[in-house]
Design a protein around this motif. Structure first.
Motif, mmCIF file in Angstrom:
data_model
loop_
_atom_site.group_PDB
_atom_site.id
_atom_site.type_symbol
_atom_site.label_atom_id
_atom_site.label_comp_id
_atom_site.label_asym_id
_atom_site.label_seq_id
_atom_site.Cartn_x
_atom_site.Cartn_y
_atom_site.Cartn_z
ATOM 1 N N ILE A 62 135.087 16.606 49.612
ATOM 2 C CA ILE A 62 134.105 16.736 50.691
ATOM 3 C C ILE A 62 134.807 17.251 51.938
ATOM 4 C CG2 ILE A 62 132.484 15.430 52.146
ATOM 5 C CD1 ILE A 62 131.597 15.460 49.232
ATOM 6 N N ASN A 63 134.167 18.185 52.632
ATOM 7 C CA ASN A 63 134.692 18.647 53.911
ATOM 8 C C ASN A 63 134.476 17.540 54.937
ATOM 9 O OD1 ASN A 63 135.192 19.842 56.368
ATOM 10 N ND2 ASN A 63 134.198 21.782 55.837
ATOM 11 N N LYS A 85 130.109 19.852 50.180
ATOM 12 C CA LYS A 85 130.881 19.727 48.948
ATOM 13 C C LYS A 85 131.786 20.942 48.818
ATOM 14 C CE LYS A 85 128.836 16.918 45.374
ATOM 15 N NZ LYS A 85 127.901 16.845 44.263
ATOM 16 N N LEU A 86 133.046 20.696 48.503
ATOM 17 C CA LEU A 86 133.980 21.806 48.356
ATOM 18 C C LEU A 86 134.017 22.268 46.908
ATOM 19 C CD1 LEU A 86 136.947 20.477 50.530
ATOM 20 C CD2 LEU A 86 134.941 21.759 51.258
ATOM 21 N N LYS A 87 134.366 23.539 46.761
ATOM 22 C CA LYS A 87 134.433 24.100 45.414
ATOM 23 C C LYS A 87 135.899 24.324 45.050
ATOM 24 C CE LYS A 87 133.764 28.453 43.230
ATOM 25 N NZ LYS A 87 134.151 29.742 43.752
ATOM 26 N N LEU A 88 136.257 23.944 43.833
ATOM 27 C CA LEU A 88 137.625 24.155 43.362
ATOM 28 C C LEU A 88 137.789 25.639 43.024
ATOM 29 C CD1 LEU A 88 140.353 22.910 42.548
ATOM 30 C CD2 LEU A 88 139.397 22.461 40.293
ATOM 31 N N VAL A 89 138.704 26.284 43.742
ATOM 32 C CA VAL A 89 138.924 27.723 43.546
ATOM 33 C C VAL A 89 139.718 27.928 42.246
ATOM 34 C CG1 VAL A 89 140.001 29.771 44.567
ATOM 35 C CG2 VAL A 89 138.929 28.058 46.038
ATOM 36 N N SER A 90 139.343 28.927 41.488
ATOM 37 C CA SER A 90 140.014 29.161 40.206
ATOM 38 C C SER A 90 141.450 29.632 40.424
ATOM 39 C CB SER A 90 139.248 30.198 39.393
ATOM 40 O OG SER A 90 139.475 31.479 39.940
ATOM 41 N N GLU A 91 142.271 29.447 39.435
ATOM 42 C CA GLU A 91 143.684 29.831 39.515
ATOM 43 C C GLU A 91 143.861 31.299 39.915
ATOM 44 O OE1 GLU A 91 146.646 28.005 38.714
ATOM 45 O OE2 GLU A 91 145.440 26.178 38.700
ATOM 46 N N ASP A 92 142.935 32.132 39.445
ATOM 47 C CA ASP A 92 143.061 33.571 39.720
ATOM 48 C C ASP A 92 142.810 33.899 41.183
ATOM 49 O OD1 ASP A 92 143.355 33.779 37.000
ATOM 50 O OD2 ASP A 92 141.220 34.217 36.652
ATOM 51 N N ASP A 111 135.370 25.345 51.195
ATOM 52 C CA ASP A 111 134.005 25.213 51.703
ATOM 53 C C ASP A 111 133.484 26.637 51.828
ATOM 54 O OD1 ASP A 111 131.683 25.001 53.168
ATOM 55 O OD2 ASP A 111 132.451 23.392 54.457
ATOM 56 N N GLU A 112 132.580 27.024 50.949
ATOM 57 C CA GLU A 112 132.139 28.417 50.903
ATOM 58 C C GLU A 112 131.354 28.816 52.157
ATOM 59 O OE1 GLU A 112 131.532 29.748 46.414
ATOM 60 O OE2 GLU A 112 130.515 27.857 46.852
#
Ligand code: ZN
Length: 249
Positions: free
Chosen positions: A135-136, A142-149, A175-176
């Motif tokens: 959470i921000n 809600k925060l998003k888990l950024v992909s490895e790429d 946080d998008e």
């Protein structure tokens, strides 16, 4: 029937009383260790802090609690089978020997169960905590888990280098809406370094605190607490992290 020695019988009464008390003390120690751990865990709100706390404490806590209970059990058994023990002093020694052997065997069984099998359970919970949505803190998003790429663009050069060495893993939570990122560091078990005190490769980072988060203008500062699992040597280290690169839109 053989006559009982009254002195010996009264010694046994005193003995039983004391052993009961000491048994309670050890049961109490086990309960204290467990509740102290659970209370400290309860106060860790952040999933990452929870993760790290469990990761570095739970297995040891569980072992010490079980060890205390094993000692309590072994002591308690030294108050049973009184009629047999009252017959002669030799029986007292036999009981002492049998209960000590049982306690040792159970202690060894618990030790290997806890150190070999219990980690699987712990790791499952750690995994769940690691992927629990963050959470921000400033707006509750809600925060998003950024992909490895895609995560490299949010990380410092040093973080990228760390990951490339495969010893450390970074998770970037984004946080998008506002672009706020929360970056969490996970140490692989391969991270142990040589201990300056005993020379074994058993010195690990056990706790870490961000003293200052890096920004585009200023580098960050991390405080690391290291502990050697072989000799108990402890040290503290300040690590300077690279400043963030200006984001290119
Ligand atoms: Zn050491």
């Amino acid at each position: 029937m053989e006559e009982l020695d009254p002195k010996y019988v009264s010694f046994l009464e005193t003995w039983n009383g004391w052993i009961h008390n000491i048994t309670f003390v050890f049961v109490g120690i086990a309960a204290l260790i467990t509740s102290f751990y659970l209370v400290r865990l309860l106060f860790k709100r952040d999933p990452k802090a929870k993760h790290d706390f469990i990761n570095s404490n739970e297995i040891n806590m569980f072992w010490y609690a079980m060890l205390s209970l094993t000692v309590a059990g072994g002591l308690y058994l030294n108050t049973v089978a009184n009629t047999y023990v009252q017959e002669e002093v030799m029986h007292f020694i036999v009981r002492l020997f049998i209960t000590a052997s049982f306690a040792t065997i159970f202690g060894l069984i618990f030790n290997s169960l806890i150190k070999v099998y219990y980690p699987f359970t712990v790791n499952k919970r750690l995994n769940r905590l690691r992927h629990q949505p963050r959470i921000n803190p400033s707006n509750g998003n809600k925060l998003k888990l950024v992909s490895e790429d895609e995560e490299d663009q949010y990380m410092t050069d040093e973080m990228i280098e760390d990951e490339a060495r495969a010893a450390i893993d970074y998770d970037v939570w984004l946080d998008e809406e506002t672009g706020y990122t929360k970056i969490e560091k996970y140490d692989g078990s391969s991270l142990a370094v040589e201990c300056p005190s005993c020379g074994y490769r058993t010195l690990r980072v056990i706790e870490e605190q961000i003293l200052r988060s890096p920004t585009v203008d200023e580098e960050g500062e991390l405080e690391e607490f290291l502990s050697c699992s072989y000799c108990g040597h402890k040290e503290r280290k300040i690590v300077v992290t690279h400043r963030l690169r200006a984001k290119t839109a």
